[in-house]
Each structure stands twice: as C-alpha cells, then as structure tokens.
Design an enzyme around this catalytic site. Structure first.
Site, PDB file in Angstrom:
ATOM      1  N   THR A 187       0.851  -1.186   0.000  1.00 45.05           N
ATOM      2  CA  THR A 187       0.000   0.000   0.000  1.00 45.05           C
ATOM      3  C   THR A 187       0.886   1.234   0.000  1.00 45.05           C
ATOM      4  O   THR A 187       2.012   1.182   0.469  1.00 45.05           O
ATOM      5  CB  THR A 187      -0.827  -0.013   1.302  1.00 45.05           C
ATOM      6  N   ARG A 215     -13.650  -7.516   0.215  1.00 45.99           N
ATOM      7  CA  ARG A 215     -12.852  -7.325   1.436  1.00 45.99           C
ATOM      8  C   ARG A 215     -12.390  -5.856   1.551  1.00 45.99           C
ATOM      9  O   ARG A 215     -11.950  -5.242   0.602  1.00 45.99           O
ATOM     10  CB  ARG A 215     -11.644  -8.252   1.362  1.00 45.99           C
ATOM     11  N   VAL A 216     -12.519  -5.307   2.730  1.00 45.39           N
ATOM     12  CA  VAL A 216     -12.020  -3.955   2.994  1.00 45.39           C
ATOM     13  C   VAL A 216     -11.063  -4.035   4.182  1.00 45.39           C
ATOM     14  O   VAL A 216     -11.396  -4.644   5.205  1.00 45.39           O
ATOM     15  CB  VAL A 216     -13.177  -2.985   3.324  1.00 45.39           C
ATOM     16  N   GLY A 217      -9.892  -3.438   4.040  1.00 38.84           N
ATOM     17  CA  GLY A 217      -8.909  -3.448   5.126  1.00 38.84           C
ATOM     18  C   GLY A 217      -8.978  -2.176   5.941  1.00 38.84           C
ATOM     19  O   GLY A 217     -10.048  -1.605   6.176  1.00 38.84           O
ATOM     20  N   THR A 237       0.367   0.893   7.368  1.00 40.73           N
ATOM     21  CA  THR A 237       0.382  -0.083   6.279  1.00 40.73           C
ATOM     22  C   THR A 237       0.613  -1.458   6.895  1.00 40.73           C
ATOM     23  O   THR A 237       1.220  -1.570   7.953  1.00 40.73           O
ATOM     24  CB  THR A 237       1.477   0.226   5.246  1.00 40.73           C
TER      25      THR A 237
HETATM   26  N1  ASP Z   1      -3.255  -2.111   4.832  1.00 38.01           N
HETATM   27  C1  ASP Z   1      -3.578  -2.596   3.521  1.00 38.01           C
HETATM   28  C2  ASP Z   1      -4.799  -3.468   3.609  1.00 38.01           C
HETATM   29  O1  ASP Z   1      -4.888  -4.284   4.505  1.00 38.01           O
HETATM   30  C3  ASP Z   1      -2.470  -3.333   2.876  1.00 38.01           C
HETATM   31  C4  ASP Z   1      -1.127  -2.697   2.993  1.00 38.01           C
HETATM   32  O2  ASP Z   1      -0.894  -1.835   3.801  1.00 38.01           O
HETATM   33  O3  ASP Z   1      -0.247  -3.066   2.242  1.00 38.01           O
HETATM   34  O4  ASP Z   1      -5.638  -3.372   2.748  1.00 38.01           O
END
Ligand code: ASP
Length: 305
Positions: A187, A215-217, A237
């Site tokens: 990210t 899916r949502v992070g 991240t």
């Molecule tokens: N935090 C992001 C997610 O889980 C992924 C990432 O930081 O690389 O969607």
C-alpha cells in the site's frame, strides 16, 4: 509563484514488506509533494500528489499496480484522505479507476465521507474520473504467486487463520476458484505538515492479497489506516485485519498528542503486533517526522526547516 512561508515535512511510504529498491518511487512522490507545496502550500494537495505518483508507478500495490483479486480478473481498490482543514473522504472496493486517491478527494466534496463498491464506481463515472482496466504482466505474476501459495496451504496472510480452506469455503467470486507465494502489501501513503502548520494524510491500496471479493482493510477506515488532527498525521500499512483491531493510526496519534516523542510512538504502535504480521507507520507532528516498520518499507522524506 511560491507561497511557502515556513518549513514543512513530507513522509512517504511504499508499503510494509515491499523492497527498499522501490525507494526511488517514494522519492519521486515526495519531490512531487514538495512541488505541490511550493505551488499551493496545501498539505492535502501535497499528500494526494505524492500518492497519485505512486498509484501511477505500477510497482506498488495501489492504482495501476494494484493486486489482482483471487479470481485473477477483478481489481478492488481502497483510498482515503484527511486533513486538519476538515476534509475527509474515502473509497472502498472501487473498480476500474486510475487514481482512487483522487476519487477519495472528490468524495470529501459530497455530503458523505466514504463511498463503497458499485456506488463508488458510479460516482467515478459521474465525475468522469479516468477509467483504468488494463492488467499488467506484473499484476498477473503477483496473482500467480498468491494462488500458488494458497494451493500449497502456506500461511499466505500472517495473523489470519485458517488460510486456504477459508477462501474455498467462503469463495464469493463469480468464477470458480482455480488453484494450479506471499501476502501482498505495498500500500502507499503520505503524511504532510504544510507550511501553514496544517496536517494531511493520503492513502491508497489494492488491498491485501489473498482476499475474498468485497474485502475492505484498514486503508479507507478513519482511525485505523489514517488519522490527522491538530497534533499531527499518521498513516499505517500492513495487514488491515490486524491494524483495525488496534485503531492503529488514532492510537499512535493519541500518544503523539500526549507528548510522546514521535519515534517512540511509532515503535510502540508497531510493538502492539505479533512480529509475524507485517506493519508499518509514518507520521508527522508539529516538530518531528518519522517512520517505523517491522519489515522493509520503501520510503522517502523531505524536511524543510
Ligand atoms: N493495509 C492494507 C490493507 O490491509 C495493505 C497494505 O498496507 O499493504 O488493505
């Protein structure tokens, strides 16, 4: 004409777990943010400009470089923006757009703060945001790696259990699972303290692979992936499913607000996680700027006193 009156700070990252070889992409993004500050002196414009550069880079898991979903065809992206002038916007699970961070910025001008899925796609069309549906060889290779890893039942996503079986059991894509390495993170994010003392944060991701459809992070979730307030701005991240459990960005912001030295706050934030979970943080405060991650994390910073 330059309107910059005082010093500023810009910190950019290219994702916890990404190689430091990508530092050059972060440096380009930070330079772009500095140029933006010289033009507009607006911290949010600068943070967004940095993230847009990385979305266009193709090597990061954001924008045109976003990971393919498990079906090998869909790309779902999340992005967010926030500043201390009251602007807050995010998109989740948006498809077929070139720069999700610009879409998140546009959401901030609507009566809402977050648009998701088909509504976000239609919003992009309504404001004539550039379409992007091309899939690069790099994206295909990354997908093949994830699928291979799942087929071998390797722990593809640290901290999330069970692995391959859960994806089979809950498979919600239109096409069947076709099984023939490594959770994708990468990210991108930027935090900025502007010359007027305002703070801003911008984030963008293609999500964490592997994942189910929809899916949502943490990236588009205020207080988890990002936060900006009078004491600073923080961006996270790593594996979103873990980050949200700690409201990571707001938690670390709170420590900074209480007077904890910035680096100590970042290290304490990363210390909340099992070392198996890749996590990274960047932040700016009134006097400091920094980053910390438990993995390699491409990054760049520009500090002007
Ligand atoms: N935090 C992001 C997610 O889980 C992924 C990432 O930081 O690389 O969607």
């Amino acid at each position: 004409m330059s309107v910059t009156q005082q010093g500023y700070a810009i910190v950019v990252h290219g994702g916890a777990g990404s190689p430091r070889d990508y530092d050059d992409g972060c440096e380009r993004a930070a330079e772009r943010a500095a140029q933006e500050l010289a033009i507009s002196a607006d911290a949010l414009d600068a943070a967004i400009a940095a993230v847009a550069v990385m979305e266009d880079d193709g090597r990061f898991n954001a924008g045109t470089g976003s990971v393919l979903c498990l079906d090998g065809a869909t790309v779902e992206m999340d992005a967010s923006i926030m500043d201390t002038k009251g602007r807050l916007g995010a998109v989740a699970c948006v498809q077929g757009v070139k720069n999700p961070v610009l879409l998140a910025r546009a959401v901030a001008d609507t009566p809402h703060w977050l648009l998701a899925g088909d509504g976000a796609n239609r919003f992009a069309a309504a404001i004539q945001h550039p379409v992007h549906t091309e899939i690069s060889q790099r994206q295909r290779d990354a997908h093949a790696k994830v699928v291979k890893e799942l087929a071998g039942s390797l722990p593809a996503m640290p901290g999330i259990d069970p692995q391959a079986k859960a994806f089979l059991r809950f498979w919600n894509y239109q096409t069947p699972l076709d099984l023939p390495e490594n959770a994708a993170c990468d990210t991108v994010g930027a935090v900025v303290r502007g010359p007027d003392g305002h703070f801003a944060v911008a984030l963008s991701t293609g999500g964490s692979a592997p994942s189910l459809l929809g899916r949502v992070g943490d990236t588009p979730i205020i207080g988890s992936g990002f936060y900006a307030g009078p004491a600073g701005a923080v961006a996270a991240t790593g594996i979103g499913e873990q980050i949200v459990r700690h409201l990571l960005a707001r938690t670390v912001y709170g420590w900074i607000e209480d007077g904890m030295p910035l680096q100590q706050a970042l290290e304490r934030g990363i210390g909340l996680f099992d070392p198996a979970v890749p996590v990274g943080l960047i932040a700016v405060s009134k006097t400091e700027a920094g980053s910390f991650s438990n993995r390699d994390m491409p990054q760049a910073r520009i500090i002007q006193q």
